[in-house]
Design an enzyme around this catalytic site. Structure first.
Site: not given
Length: 428
Positions: A238-239, A242-244, A262, A306, A359
């Site tokens: 679940c990119a 692209g933060g992670k 994603d 994520d 989150c």
């Protein structure tokens, strides 16, 4: 603009949000376009007022005896900005196009004691979520809610592929960034009071060169807990933007392979420019096409999920979503999470690690989902999160962060971060 004019503008924005049922960011942008005389400082102050009012909407409405935009904004100025009924009335009397003076009832309400309110109201959280939040936090519910209703810091993650914390600190010295409490490559700038503006770090030369990314410390922590190692084959299922993925690439030193995927093309779109700016060479973006990941089945050393969630962990930053969440949306997110976790298992090789991240602060999206997955897949077992923390963050994990099912839950009250959950599972 003086404070009275800013208060009047904030009331107008909140009324627009309620009447048109649109996000606060859109209402603030519309107000700015229709009032071009307002400078950047004015717009920032009005935004602060609106967000402060929404962060403490429940407790302010209890004290003021009303949910009206006027009551919420006046309550924010009185409770968070340090004004008094006397100073406000004096300011209102010397200005035009401002709110009417406080009424005797509003003056009396301003001194009300919030301790008389139910705990969930003191915590400034939706009443229908009380059973879930009490299950998550127990006696700490009010303290957790108060921390969630505070302004968030601005956190950065230094990109180890291109820079160092010391170099970034020097580049941003005018903002006085300090090291984060847990994330090894994190820097933070605490939120200021009243009309303080958030530093615009994205115009800095270091950002343009890819030295750092804006990323909450909580997000950095769970990315580190994923434990990606140089040379591994990793799927970021679940990119999103692209933060992670960027954090994983940095941890892997550009060695091995990250497959960034994603299901939503729009969410995935920013990743290409970000990978280039950060100097990432070991990430392969997979567009959402039929069979796009079929060749990865049973081959991944690590699958990072994520998961889509209610976003309850980000209520400090998006307080309007706190009051829009419904039981139906929570139920839908749980179904989404169950489906994507089931899919993730398919890509793990024997001995591979599944990293489940949300989150969210709600047990229904966190421990409950993990326990359901483990019950359906006896080949999966939980890994010791405290050991993973010690290895990734080079310190002992506070015991208060452990969840009953063996995950870790970060919150503004516990760690000074957004709310994040992480659980690690190994495939036998």
């Amino acid at each position: 603009m003086r404070l009275p004019g800013r208060i009047a503008a904030a009331i107008d924005v909140l009324a627009d949000v309620e009447n048109r049922k649109r996000p606060v960011s859109e209402a603030l942008k519309a107000w700015g376009l229709n009032n071009r005389f307002a400078g950047a400082g004015d717009r920032a102050a009005i935004g602060n007022l609106v967000y402060d009012a929404l962060r403490r909407r429940a407790s302010t409405a209890f004290i003021m005896g009303s949910h009206s935009p006027r009551a919420l904004v006046l309550g924010a100025v009185l409770r968070a900005w340090g004004e008094t009924p006397e100073t406000l009335n004096a300011a209102f009397a010397g200005d035009t196009h401002v709110p009417e003076a406080l009424t005797p009832e509003e003056i009396s309400a301003a001194g009300a004691e919030i301790e008389a309110a139910p705990k969930i109201v003191q915590a400034d959280m939706p009443e229908w979520l009380a059973p879930s939040l009490e299950r998550a936090f127990g006696a700490d519910l009010v303290a957790e809610g108060e921390a969630m209703a505070a302004r968030p810091s601005l956190d950065l993650r230094v990109n180890a592929l291109k820079s160092t914390p010391e170099r970034v600190q020097k580049s941003l010295a005018r903002f006085s960034p300090e090291p984060t409490a847990y994330a090894l490559l994190g820097l933070t700038m605490p939120a200021g009071p009243r009309d303080a503006r958030t530093p615009n770090v994205t115009t800095d030369e270091g950002y343009q060169k890819g030295w750092f990314e804006v990323q909450d410390q909580g997000s950095q922590i769970v990315a580190a807990l994923a434990g990606a190692q140089p040379g591994e084959q990793v799927l970021d299922l679940c990119a999103g933007a692209g933060g992670k993925t960027l954090a994983l690439a940095s941890a892997m030193g550009n060695k091995g392979q990250i497959f960034a995927y994603d299901s939503d093309r729009n969410r995935l779109a920013p990743i290409y420019e970000r990978l280039k700016r950060n100097g990432v060479r070991n990430a392969q973006v997979r567009a959402p096409e039929p069979g796009a990941l079929d060749d990865l089945a049973g081959k991944m050393d690590r699958v990072v999920v994520d998961a889509p969630c209610t976003g309850t962990g980000t209520w400090r930053r998006r307080p309007d979503t706190k009051w829009k969440l419904t039981p139906e949306l929570l139920e839908q997110r749980q179904a989404d999470q169950a489906a994507i976790l089931e899919e993730a298992v398919r890509y793990l090789r024997p001995g591979g690690t599944l990293v489940y991240i949300t989150c969210s602060i709600l047990p229904e999206e966190n421990d409950d989902r993990v326990q359901a997955l483990l019950a359906a897949h006896p080949e999966l077992s939980s890994l010791d999160i405290a050991s993973a923390w010690r290895k990734a963050l080079v310190t002992d994990m506070p015991t208060s962060l452990a969840t009953p099912a063996g995950g870790v839950l970060l919150t503004p009250h516990r760690t000074g971060t957004d709310g994040f959950y992480c659980h690690l599972m190994r495939k036998s």
